[in-house]
Design an enzyme around this catalytic site. Structure first.
Site, PDB file in Angstrom:
ATOM      1  N   SER A 128       0.833  -1.200   0.000  1.00 30.77           N
ATOM      2  CA  SER A 128       0.000   0.000   0.000  1.00 30.77           C
ATOM      3  C   SER A 128       0.863   1.242   0.000  1.00 30.77           C
ATOM      4  O   SER A 128       1.782   1.384   0.818  1.00 30.77           O
ATOM      5  CB  SER A 128      -0.911   0.002   1.232  1.00 30.77           C
ATOM      6  OG  SER A 128      -1.539   1.247   1.402  1.00 30.77           O
ATOM      7  N   LYS A 129       0.572   2.153  -0.919  1.00 32.84           N
ATOM      8  CA  LYS A 129       1.261   3.441  -0.954  1.00 32.84           C
ATOM      9  C   LYS A 129       1.013   4.203   0.342  1.00 32.84           C
ATOM     10  O   LYS A 129       1.879   4.912   0.851  1.00 32.84           O
ATOM     11  CB  LYS A 129       0.753   4.245  -2.160  1.00 32.84           C
ATOM     12  CG  LYS A 129       1.366   5.642  -2.278  1.00 32.84           C
ATOM     13  CD  LYS A 129       2.842   5.596  -2.589  1.00 32.84           C
ATOM     14  CE  LYS A 129       3.392   6.995  -2.830  1.00 32.84           C
ATOM     15  NZ  LYS A 129       4.857   6.993  -3.007  1.00 32.84           N
TER      16      LYS A 129
END
Length: 485
Positions: free
Chosen positions: A252-253
């Protein structure tokens, strides 16, 4: 048979994360394997999450990796517009039609009513499912209230048998209608929710195969009920396992994990990234790992997609990136390196020769600066580096190697090529009665001051030039002599 049509429908909310790009790749492969169309659609109904410049990032990313779409906002076809915010009147019309068909209803409930039911469910220890009192409103009351009150259009889920659908990855999935919540389809501001807009768009754009993350498996029965209410044909579903950082955490960014843009900035090649993510959750029938996009298109098979989550392995990507770099012709590799040399190398030297010594050792372009820092800066180092146990080099042997190399350097008038250095130096180890490694190890160490470098005792002196090679060799020789005292 219908022509296969897939769509990549990202929200313009920032950089392209790896899971999104993998979805785009699989959608592209599903379409192109059967000569179909790959569509780009921008889903911007959640206006609060939009990030300026994100649409351009989407265009640039797809272009960099070669996923060229057949239709999109900048390549209009017959089923546009391809941006959801430009399709608003259409959604309202379909929502009102769905009300007439009994698949949706008008709801005036505000958050206070919904929260009261949520609190009651929590107090009773039961799962929350909104029970909409607006189901019981008469048509005349609805029309009267619509003139003065904000409202949403909410899906109507009729009681009945469970709903079943087939997914190409997960097989047949059956869901009890009793657990399905009546989701909002059209918000009070006239914007559709994602859950409604994507169904309308997929139908009106003639999408035949929907490829998306498996987090949408639980929502698919509700989408299918909308299709049924309209009497539309449903698409084929291909739900993908998540890409994980490790066994417990999704990539996940938001959690600081690298996006596609981050990886490119770190020196990973777009084509290597694409090749690697193709293998995250999909396996070919052979042991081949390096694929062009054209080769992937030929061998891709949905049946080879795994149900299990795929773990992103940066070491495997780094290995694969190195394979791509080493497979390039020198001119292409050199062109990629030049921007990195601007800040890393100020000394006037043969940069093409630098690229030659880097190509077989480099894994990621961002490593260049650290690998060539000795060219500009001669570091302080410990003379222990001269002593190589395997080659049995010692102080006396290193001094001898440097003294003899200096004699050879002085005889070279035109410092023009690595071949010239080789021709002059190559006979020396045999003349001295030592092995090549015992001669060249001290020479390379003397001019770099580093234990590990790209290139060796022939290439690096050529790159540094005669004057700098002599200077560094003399300094190193003095170090060794001091160490004997």
């Amino acid at each position: 048979m219908k022509k296969v049509r897939t769509r990549f429908a990202p929200s313009p909310t920032g950089y392209m994360h790896i899971g999104n790009l993998r979805t785009a790749l699989y959608e592209y492969l599903v379409a192109k394997k059967d000569g179909g169309d790959f569509i780009l659609r921008i889903e911007d109904t959640d206006q609060n999450r939009l990030v300026e410049g994100s649409v351009e990032i989407i265009y640039d990313t797809l272009n960099q990796v070669g996923l060229h779409y057949d239709e999109g906002p900048d390549r209009p076809g017959e089923v546009g517009p391809y941006v959801q915010s430009e399709r608003l009147p259409m959604y309202k019309g379909y929502a009102e039609e769905l009300v007439q068909k009994g698949g949706a209803h008008v709801c005036f409930c505000d958050e206070t009513i919904i929260q009261a039911q949520r609190d009651a469910a929590e107090k009773a220890g039961v799962p929350f499912k909104f029970q909409d009192p607006c189901h019981h409103l008469s048509q005349s009351e609805i029309e009267t209230r619509k003139a003065n009150e904000p409202y949403v259009i909410r899906q109507t889920i009729q009681a009945g048998a469970s709903t079943v659908f087939h997914d190409e990855v997960y097989g047949d999935i059956e869901v009890d209608r009793e657990i399905l919540d009546e989701q909002v389809l059209l918000k009070s501001d006239g914007f559709p929710t994602y859950n409604f807009a994507n169904v309308i768009d997929d139908h009106t754009m003639n999408i035949t195969h929907v490829v998306r993350g498996n987090e949408y498996l639980s929502s698919t029965p509700k989408y299918n009920l909308i299709y049924d209410s309209f009497g539309w044909e449903k698409p084929s579903y291909i739900h993908l396992p998540p890409v994980m950082k490790d066994e417990q955490h999704k990539l996940s960014k938001r959690n600081g994990d690298a996006s596609f843009q981050d990886l490119v900035k770190k020196g990973y090649l777009p084509e290597a990234i694409l090749n690697y993510i193709a293998l995250l959750g999909w396996s070919p029938e052979t042991n081949q790992e390096i694929y062009t996009l054209e080769e992937l298109t030929q061998v891709f098979n949905v049946k080879r997609i795994s149900k299990a989550p795929a773990i992103f392995d940066i070491e495997k990507l780094t290995w694969m990136n190195g394979m791509y770099l080493r497979a390039m012709d020198l001119e292409t590799f050199h062109a990629l390196c030049l921007p990195y040399y601007k800040d890393a190398i100020k000394r006037d030297c043969d940069l093409k020769e630098v690229s030659k010594i880097l190509q077989q050792r480099l894994s990621v372009l961002a490593e260049i600066s650290e690998m060539v820092d000795f060219i500009d800066t001669y570091p302080e180092y410990d003379v222990e580096m001269f002593y190589h146990k395997k080659m049995k080099t010692d102080n006396a042997m290193s001094i001898l190697a440097l003294e003899e190399s200096l004699k050879v350097y002085e005889t070279i008038e035109n410092w023009n090529s690595v071949d010239e250095l080789h021709a002059k130096l190559s006979a020396t180890p045999e003349r001295l009665g030592i092995k090549n490694g015992q001669f060249y190890w001290p020479i390379r160490t003397a001019v770099t001051g580093k234990q590990y470098t790209p290139g060796g005792a022939l290439e690096i002196p050529y790159i540094l030039g005669k004057e700098e090679t002599l200077r560094r060799t003399h300094l190193s020789l003095e170090k060794l002599r001091q160490d004997t005292k």
